[in-house]
Scaffold this active site. Sequence first.
Site, mmCIF file in Angstrom:
data_model
loop_
_atom_site.group_PDB
_atom_site.id
_atom_site.type_symbol
_atom_site.label_atom_id
_atom_site.label_comp_id
_atom_site.label_asym_id
_atom_site.label_seq_id
_atom_site.Cartn_x
_atom_site.Cartn_y
_atom_site.Cartn_z
ATOM 1 N N CYS A 57 0.844 -1.192 0.000
ATOM 2 C CA CYS A 57 0.000 0.000 0.000
ATOM 3 C C CYS A 57 0.873 1.233 0.000
ATOM 4 C CB CYS A 57 -0.907 0.011 1.226
ATOM 5 S SG CYS A 57 -1.841 1.528 1.420
ATOM 6 N N LYS A 97 -11.152 -10.176 -19.557
ATOM 7 C CA LYS A 97 -11.400 -11.613 -19.551
ATOM 8 C C LYS A 97 -11.461 -12.061 -21.011
ATOM 9 C CE LYS A 97 -11.982 -11.360 -15.094
ATOM 10 N NZ LYS A 97 -13.306 -11.298 -14.463
ATOM 11 N N PRO A 98 -11.359 -13.356 -21.270
ATOM 12 C CA PRO A 98 -11.457 -13.818 -22.662
ATOM 13 C C PRO A 98 -12.726 -13.293 -23.338
ATOM 14 C CG PRO A 98 -10.700 -15.601 -21.267
ATOM 15 C CD PRO A 98 -11.053 -14.462 -20.345
#
Length: 278
Positions: free
Chosen positions: A121, A262-263
Site C-alpha cells: 500500500c 477476460k477472454p
Amino acid sequence: MNKKPLEQIKNVTNVTGYRQVSLWKREDLQHPQPDELAEEVPVALVYNGISHVVMMASPKDLEQFAVGFSLSEGIIEHRREIFGMDVVAVCNGLEVQIELSSRRFMGLKARRRALAGRTGCGVCGVEQLNDIGKPVQPLPFTQSFDLANLDQALAHLNDFQPVGRLTGCTHAAAWVRLTGELAGGFEDVGRHVALDKLLGRRAEVGEGWQHGAALVSSRASYEMVQKAAMCGVEILFAVSAATTLAVEVAERCNLTLVGFCKPGRATVYTHPQRLIAG
C-alpha cells in the site's frame, strides 16, 4: 540494525516465495495435512544509508522492485541513476540497500517521507492528502493495440505466478507485446509491488519493452495508474475493475485504462484511441 539472517530466508539470492506448513481441513480436524503458504516479509528500501520506505512484499525479485519503485515514485528518472544494490537479511525482514547518484539523493532528502507498509500500500504514511497525487507528464500517443490479441496474453498470465498456483495468494503483473505475447512477468503478495517489479524489469530491458502494455491480475487503483504513467506506460490492462480515482488519473495523464479483461471481454475507461476493436 542487527544483521542477523531471518530463519526463513537464510539465502536471499535463492528464495522460493513460499513455505511448507501443516494445516487442518474442515472435514478432518484430527489429522494435519501439508500445504504451502506465500511468504510475506517487511522489505525496507534504504537509499544511501537512509531507510525511506518499508513495504510488505514477497521476498523475490527485490532488485527489480527497488528499480521500479524508484522510477514510479519519481526518485529517479533513469535506471543508470542507481549505481549499485545489495539485498541483505536483517533481524526483522529484508533490506534493499541502494546507492543513488548524489543529485537524486539530494532530491530525495528534500521530499523525504516515512511510509509504514501494509501489503503493497503506497498511501500508508503519507502525511497530507495533497501528497497523494504526483505530477505526471501527459503521455504521448505512440502505439495502438489490437484487442483481438488480448486473449492470448490473458491465457498465459498465470505462467508468471508459480507461487500463486501453489498458494492462491499472489498478484501478477506482465508485459504484453503488441502481438499479445507476454514478454515477462512477476508476482507478489502486493499488487503494487508486482507492478513495480515489472516496471523495474522494463527499465532494465530498455528498448525491447518500449512498446506494449502492462497487464495486472488485480483491480486498477489510482496508484497503479500513476505508477504506470510515471514510467511511460501508455496502456494498462486489469483483470478486475478500476476505481473512480484511477479513471480520473488515467484521463488526466492520457493513459488508456482497460478493466474487466477476460477472454472475449474488456471495458475501456479512458482514451480508446490507442485500441483496435477485436
